[in-house]
Design a protein around this motif. Structure first.
Motif, PDB file in Angstrom:
ATOM      1  N   PRO A  27       0.697  -1.226  -0.090  1.00  0.00           N
ATOM      2  CA  PRO A  27      -0.125  -0.034   0.162  1.00  0.00           C
ATOM      3  C   PRO A  27       0.824   1.074  -0.081  1.00  0.00           C
ATOM      4  O   PRO A  27       0.435   2.223  -0.659  1.00  0.00           O
ATOM      5  CB  PRO A  27      -0.859  -0.003   1.222  1.00  0.00           C
ATOM      6  N   VAL A  28       1.904   1.411   0.616  1.00  0.00           N
ATOM      7  CA  VAL A  28       2.980   2.368   0.750  1.00  0.00           C
ATOM      8  C   VAL A  28       3.447   2.775  -0.685  1.00  0.00           C
ATOM      9  O   VAL A  28       3.586   3.772  -1.124  1.00  0.00           O
ATOM     10  CB  VAL A  28       3.908   2.098   1.888  1.00  0.00           C
ATOM     11  N   LEU A  29       3.975   1.578  -1.217  1.00  0.00           N
ATOM     12  CA  LEU A  29       4.436   1.605  -2.854  1.00  0.00           C
ATOM     13  C   LEU A  29       3.543   2.397  -3.646  1.00  0.00           C
ATOM     14  O   LEU A  29       3.646   3.076  -4.402  1.00  0.00           O
ATOM     15  CB  LEU A  29       5.002   0.219  -3.099  1.00  0.00           C
ATOM     16  N   LYS A  30       2.093   1.908  -3.488  1.00  0.00           N
ATOM     17  CA  LYS A  30       0.980   2.302  -4.347  1.00  0.00           C
ATOM     18  C   LYS A  30       1.031   3.633  -4.336  1.00  0.00           C
ATOM     19  O   LYS A  30       0.539   4.539  -5.261  1.00  0.00           O
ATOM     20  CB  LYS A  30      -0.267   1.503  -4.151  1.00  0.00           C
ATOM     21  N   ASN A  31       0.927   4.117  -2.849  1.00  0.00           N
ATOM     22  CA  ASN A  31       0.684   5.574  -2.471  1.00  0.00           C
ATOM     23  C   ASN A  31       1.798   6.396  -2.985  1.00  0.00           C
ATOM     24  O   ASN A  31       1.590   7.461  -3.527  1.00  0.00           O
ATOM     25  CB  ASN A  31       0.661   5.587  -0.962  1.00  0.00           C
ATOM     26  N   VAL A  32       2.855   6.161  -2.986  1.00  0.00           N
ATOM     27  CA  VAL A  32       4.167   6.673  -3.472  1.00  0.00           C
ATOM     28  C   VAL A  32       4.090   6.952  -5.083  1.00  0.00           C
ATOM     29  O   VAL A  32       4.454   7.877  -5.456  1.00  0.00           O
ATOM     30  CB  VAL A  32       5.426   6.038  -3.352  1.00  0.00           C
ATOM     31  N   MET A  33       3.731   5.534  -5.837  1.00  0.00           N
ATOM     32  CA  MET A  33       3.768   5.668  -7.137  1.00  0.00           C
ATOM     33  C   MET A  33       2.514   6.836  -7.516  1.00  0.00           C
ATOM     34  O   MET A  33       2.548   7.580  -8.681  1.00  0.00           O
ATOM     35  CB  MET A  33       3.320   4.307  -7.925  1.00  0.00           C
ATOM     36  N   GLY A  34       1.268   6.633  -7.004  1.00  0.00           N
ATOM     37  CA  GLY A  34       0.174   7.460  -7.079  1.00  0.00           C
ATOM     38  C   GLY A  34       0.571   9.272  -6.927  1.00  0.00           C
ATOM     39  O   GLY A  34       0.510  10.032  -7.676  1.00  0.00           O
ATOM     40  N   SER A  35       1.369   9.297  -5.841  1.00  0.00           N
ATOM     41  CA  SER A  35       1.971  10.829  -5.586  1.00  0.00           C
ATOM     42  C   SER A  35       2.797  11.284  -6.690  1.00  0.00           C
ATOM     43  O   SER A  35       2.862  12.249  -7.252  1.00  0.00           O
ATOM     44  CB  SER A  35       2.647  10.697  -4.248  1.00  0.00           C
ATOM     45  N   LEU A  36       4.007  10.360  -7.186  1.00  0.00           N
ATOM     46  CA  LEU A  36       4.742  10.671  -8.253  1.00  0.00           C
ATOM     47  C   LEU A  36       4.061  10.873  -9.324  1.00  0.00           C
ATOM     48  O   LEU A  36       4.354  11.805 -10.125  1.00  0.00           O
ATOM     49  CB  LEU A  36       5.751   9.629  -8.532  1.00  0.00           C
ATOM     50  N   ASN A  37       2.888  10.247  -9.742  1.00  0.00           N
ATOM     51  CA  ASN A  37       2.067  10.361 -11.079  1.00  0.00           C
ATOM     52  C   ASN A  37       1.568  11.464 -10.885  1.00  0.00           C
ATOM     53  O   ASN A  37       1.407  12.578 -11.889  1.00  0.00           O
ATOM     54  CB  ASN A  37       0.923   9.422 -11.081  1.00  0.00           C
ATOM     55  N   LEU A  38       0.889  12.137  -9.811  1.00  0.00           N
ATOM     56  CA  LEU A  38       0.235  13.464  -9.645  1.00  0.00           C
ATOM     57  C   LEU A  38       1.303  14.649  -9.681  1.00  0.00           C
ATOM     58  O   LEU A  38       1.102  15.426 -10.294  1.00  0.00           O
ATOM     59  CB  LEU A  38      -0.239  13.472  -8.214  1.00  0.00           C
ATOM     60  N   TYR A  39       2.707  14.281  -9.086  1.00  0.00           N
ATOM     61  CA  TYR A  39       3.655  15.597  -9.349  1.00  0.00           C
ATOM     62  C   TYR A  39       3.964  15.442 -11.029  1.00  0.00           C
ATOM     63  O   TYR A  39       4.305  16.745 -11.223  1.00  0.00           O
ATOM     64  CB  TYR A  39       4.874  15.263  -8.631  1.00  0.00           C
ATOM     65  N   GLY A  40       3.875  14.316 -11.692  1.00  0.00           N
ATOM     66  CA  GLY A  40       4.339  14.446 -12.830  1.00  0.00           C
ATOM     67  C   GLY A  40       3.324  15.125 -13.675  1.00  0.00           C
ATOM     68  O   GLY A  40       3.535  16.112 -14.630  1.00  0.00           O
ATOM     69  N   ILE A  41       2.038  15.060 -13.496  1.00  0.00           N
ATOM     70  CA  ILE A  41       1.018  15.647 -14.092  1.00  0.00           C
ATOM     71  C   ILE A  41       0.826  17.228 -13.767  1.00  0.00           C
ATOM     72  O   ILE A  41       0.940  18.031 -14.804  1.00  0.00           O
ATOM     73  CB  ILE A  41      -0.448  15.132 -14.004  1.00  0.00           C
ATOM     74  N   ILE A  42       1.204  17.493 -12.629  1.00  0.00           N
ATOM     75  CA  ILE A  42       1.255  18.859 -12.280  1.00  0.00           C
ATOM     76  C   ILE A  42       2.615  19.754 -12.958  1.00  0.00           C
ATOM     77  O   ILE A  42       2.349  20.602 -13.499  1.00  0.00           O
ATOM     78  CB  ILE A  42       1.623  19.133 -10.575  1.00  0.00           C
ATOM     79  N   ALA A  43       3.750  18.979 -13.083  1.00  0.00           N
ATOM     80  CA  ALA A  43       4.970  19.283 -13.759  1.00  0.00           C
ATOM     81  C   ALA A  43       4.617  19.387 -15.333  1.00  0.00           C
ATOM     82  O   ALA A  43       4.955  20.530 -16.201  1.00  0.00           O
ATOM     83  CB  ALA A  43       6.056  18.432 -13.662  1.00  0.00           C
ATOM     84  N   ALA A  44       3.649  18.599 -15.795  1.00  0.00           N
ATOM     85  CA  ALA A  44       3.133  18.779 -17.155  1.00  0.00           C
ATOM     86  C   ALA A  44       2.432  20.012 -17.639  1.00  0.00           C
ATOM     87  O   ALA A  44       2.468  20.720 -18.697  1.00  0.00           O
ATOM     88  CB  ALA A  44       2.681  17.256 -17.758  1.00  0.00           C
ATOM     89  N   VAL A  45       1.435  20.227 -16.510  1.00  0.00           N
ATOM     90  CA  VAL A  45       0.720  21.658 -16.617  1.00  0.00           C
ATOM     91  C   VAL A  45       1.486  22.604 -16.625  1.00  0.00           C
ATOM     92  O   VAL A  45       1.299  23.579 -17.628  1.00  0.00           O
ATOM     93  CB  VAL A  45      -0.435  21.550 -15.590  1.00  0.00           C
ATOM     94  N   GLY A  46       2.537  22.746 -15.820  1.00  0.00           N
ATOM     95  CA  GLY A  46       3.262  23.732 -15.573  1.00  0.00           C
ATOM     96  C   GLY A  46       4.288  24.016 -16.984  1.00  0.00           C
ATOM     97  O   GLY A  46       4.246  24.818 -17.504  1.00  0.00           O
ATOM     98  N   ALA A  47       4.768  22.853 -17.610  1.00  0.00           N
ATOM     99  CA  ALA A  47       5.321  22.942 -18.942  1.00  0.00           C
ATOM    100  C   ALA A  47       4.408  23.473 -19.994  1.00  0.00           C
ATOM    101  O   ALA A  47       4.794  24.107 -20.901  1.00  0.00           O
ATOM    102  CB  ALA A  47       6.029  21.389 -19.207  1.00  0.00           C
ATOM    103  N   LEU A  48       3.164  23.130 -19.918  1.00  0.00           N
ATOM    104  CA  LEU A  48       2.309  23.274 -21.055  1.00  0.00           C
ATOM    105  C   LEU A  48       2.026  24.970 -20.952  1.00  0.00           C
ATOM    106  O   LEU A  48       1.878  25.703 -21.859  1.00  0.00           O
ATOM    107  CB  LEU A  48       1.102  22.775 -20.727  1.00  0.00           C
TER     108      LEU A  48
END
Length: 102
Positions: A27-48
């Motif tokens: 569950p911790v690993l799933k939570n970490v991967m979900g958080s990394l995915n969220l940070y990646g999407i936020i970075a993509a919005v900033g880049a856009l």
């Protein structure tokens, strides 16, 4: 001869399948991967946003290089956001496709 046939069968089908709960911390690993995915999407919005501003500035000022870079950056940011948003579906599709290989 029976032993050889049994070993050949194991070589083609070892009987290993993914199973949740086998190791601690899943569950911790799933939570970490979900958080990394969220940070990646936020970075993509900033880049856009930055790419769109560069595109607009280049178009307004007549800077063809800046305009082209802004267009390229917007396309890359949109592609990254698409891949990040579809990551679960892509992995599930590939995993299901892999289970059909015999």
């Amino acid at each position: 001869m029976q032993l050889i046939e049994h070993v050949q069968y194991l070589a083609f089908n070892p009987g290993v399948t993914p199973k949740g709960g086998g190791l601690p911390g899943l569950p911790v690993l799933k939570n970490v991967m979900g958080s990394l995915n969220l940070y990646g999407i936020i970075a993509a919005v900033g880049a856009l946003v930055i790419s769109a501003l560069t595109w607009a500035w280049g178009s307004h000022s007549g800077g063809h290089q800046a305009e082209a870079n802004g267009k390229k950056g917007a396309a890359v940011a949109a592609g990254c956001a698409l891949l990040l948003g579809a990551a679960n579906g892509i992995v599930a599709f590939a995993s299901n496709l892999g289970t059909q290989v015999h």
